[in-house]
Design an enzyme around this catalytic site. Structure first.
Site, mmCIF file in Angstrom:
data_model
loop_
_atom_site.group_PDB
_atom_site.id
_atom_site.type_symbol
_atom_site.label_atom_id
_atom_site.label_comp_id
_atom_site.label_asym_id
_atom_site.label_seq_id
_atom_site.Cartn_x
_atom_site.Cartn_y
_atom_site.Cartn_z
ATOM 1 N N ASN A 7 9.168 4.882 -2.545
ATOM 2 C CA ASN A 7 8.628 3.535 -2.404
ATOM 3 C C ASN A 7 8.442 3.163 -0.937
ATOM 4 O O ASN A 7 7.410 2.618 -0.553
ATOM 5 C CB ASN A 7 9.549 2.535 -3.113
ATOM 6 C CG ASN A 7 9.625 2.809 -4.599
ATOM 7 O OD1 ASN A 7 8.735 2.463 -5.351
ATOM 8 N ND2 ASN A 7 10.684 3.483 -5.038
ATOM 9 N N LYS A 53 14.436 -3.779 -5.765
ATOM 10 C CA LYS A 53 14.600 -3.091 -4.470
ATOM 11 C C LYS A 53 13.430 -2.161 -4.177
ATOM 12 O O LYS A 53 13.078 -1.941 -3.010
ATOM 13 C CB LYS A 53 15.937 -2.343 -4.425
ATOM 14 C CG LYS A 53 16.118 -1.271 -5.489
ATOM 15 C CD LYS A 53 15.739 0.115 -5.024
ATOM 16 C CE LYS A 53 15.832 1.124 -6.138
ATOM 17 N NZ LYS A 53 15.564 2.499 -5.692
ATOM 18 N N GLU A 61 7.705 3.764 -8.458
ATOM 19 C CA GLU A 61 8.049 2.732 -9.437
ATOM 20 C C GLU A 61 7.790 1.325 -8.911
ATOM 21 O O GLU A 61 7.501 0.416 -9.671
ATOM 22 C CB GLU A 61 9.511 2.868 -9.878
ATOM 23 C CG GLU A 61 9.769 3.968 -10.899
ATOM 24 C CD GLU A 61 9.241 3.636 -12.304
ATOM 25 O OE1 GLU A 61 8.633 2.561 -12.500
ATOM 26 O OE2 GLU A 61 9.443 4.471 -13.200
#
Length: 340
Positions: A258, A193, A283
């Protein structure tokens, strides 16, 4: 249960580690929080973490930069640090851990090189039996939880009794845990995701609208399911909190690192510039090449992940990557794509 049985160590004082520590306090646990920097620990002891959780009053958390003191006597140890530091941390604390302590992973990433999930890294580096490890994932934007806005999360483990125990220890009026058994699916959802959120953020930064966002989220979910099933996960896991729930949240909020990273790229920033202004670890950028390699090894098609990799590695511009997504071979809709 005695107070000593409710002693929990949280390792990592970033946004999610700090907010999760507060959830644990609010659920009636005695919480010690490890911060790498002593000055950050002092700030948390004064009731604030201005860098990672600004304008939020913290209560009942005992913070320290002394890792052994934080782990001492804890029946549950929560790991909430960037994925690339988990192996070294587990090797460092393995001698401090209480016998049969439950290890809880909040980390959403894969390890470069080994391609292991974070619970696999925890098991091998910490000499922990996999049945003692639990992963937690869901639509958990920390700034919203810090304001006590209601949400939930999947609590997954090989040992359903242990996962249920963890769930009972983190249940508050604003944080609702759901027990799951598919730990592989929960972890893969949490990894993929972040990559899709970067793509959605980039589309938004380029000025694209809701159709493009929905297209990327839906096809991103298909990629998530394909990789997860190839890893042994159950497809239905990805329709839950750790799959679709987390995907929608991360792809919809500027408070997602993100999404914001992708947005800045869409606005014209370079990779280095966008990483530099991020308030923490992105990440998705770290995991993207690792997920791409894992998908290649498993023979899984992940066009959005591959496009994101080409952009991050400087092989394509964002505009070229978007064209590549629109010009690929025609396939059937859904996760089980077939050429038509």
């Amino acid at each position: 249960m005695s107070s000593s049985g409710r002693k929990v160590a949280v390792l990592g004082a970033g946004a999610w580690g700090t907010v999760f520590a507060q959830i644990l306090v609010d659920a009636g646990n005695e919480v010690r929080l490890w911060a790498r920097r002593a000055e950050l620990a002092e700030q948390i002891n004064r009731g604030e973490n201005p860098r990672y959780v600004p304008d939020i009053k913290l209560q009942g958390i005992s913070a320290s930069s002394d890792l052994q003191w934080v782990c001492e006597g804890a029946t549950m140890v929560v790991v909430s640090i960037p994925s690339n530091g988990v192996r070294a941390l587990m090797e460092q604390i393995r001698g401090f851990l209480t016998l049969n302590a439950t290890i809880i992973s909040l980390v959403k990433g894969l390890e470069a090189g080994s391609l292991q999930t974070m619970t696999e890294v925890i098991a091998t580096a910490g000499a922990i039996h996999p049945s003692r490890i639990v992963a937690i994932s869901g639509p958990n934007l920390s700034v919203e939880i810090a304001r006590h806005e209601p949400t939930g999360a999947a609590v997954a483990g090989q040992d359903s009794w242990r996962a249920g125990l963890v769930a009972s220890r983190i249940h508050t009026h604003y944080f609702r845990p759901y027990v799951a058994e598919d730990i592989v699916g929960v972890e893969i959802g949490g990894v993929v995701k972040n990559i899709i959120a970067m793509a959605v953020g980039a589309a938004e930064g380029l000025g694209l609208g809701v159709n493009s966002r929905s297209f990327l989220i839906t096809r991103g979910l298909a990629e998530m399911v394909r990789l997860g099933v190839a890893m042994g996960a159950k497809s239905e896991t990805f329709l839950g909190l750790a799959g679709l729930g987390d995907l929608v949240a991360t792809c919809s909020s500027s408070s997602s690192r993100n999404f914001s990273f992708g947005y800045r790229l869409g606005q014209g920033m370079s990779i280095d510039e966008a990483l530099k202004v991020s308030a923490g670890t992105v990440e998705g950028a770290r995991s993207c090449p690792v997920v791409r390699e894992l998908a290649h090894r498993k023979g899984v098609s992940m066009p959005i992940t591959s496009a994101a990799y080409r952009v991050i590695s400087g092989k394509q511009t964002l505009e070229e990557a978007l064209i590549s997504l629109s010009s690929g071979p025609r396939v059937t809709d859904g996760p089980r794509a077939r050429l038509v």
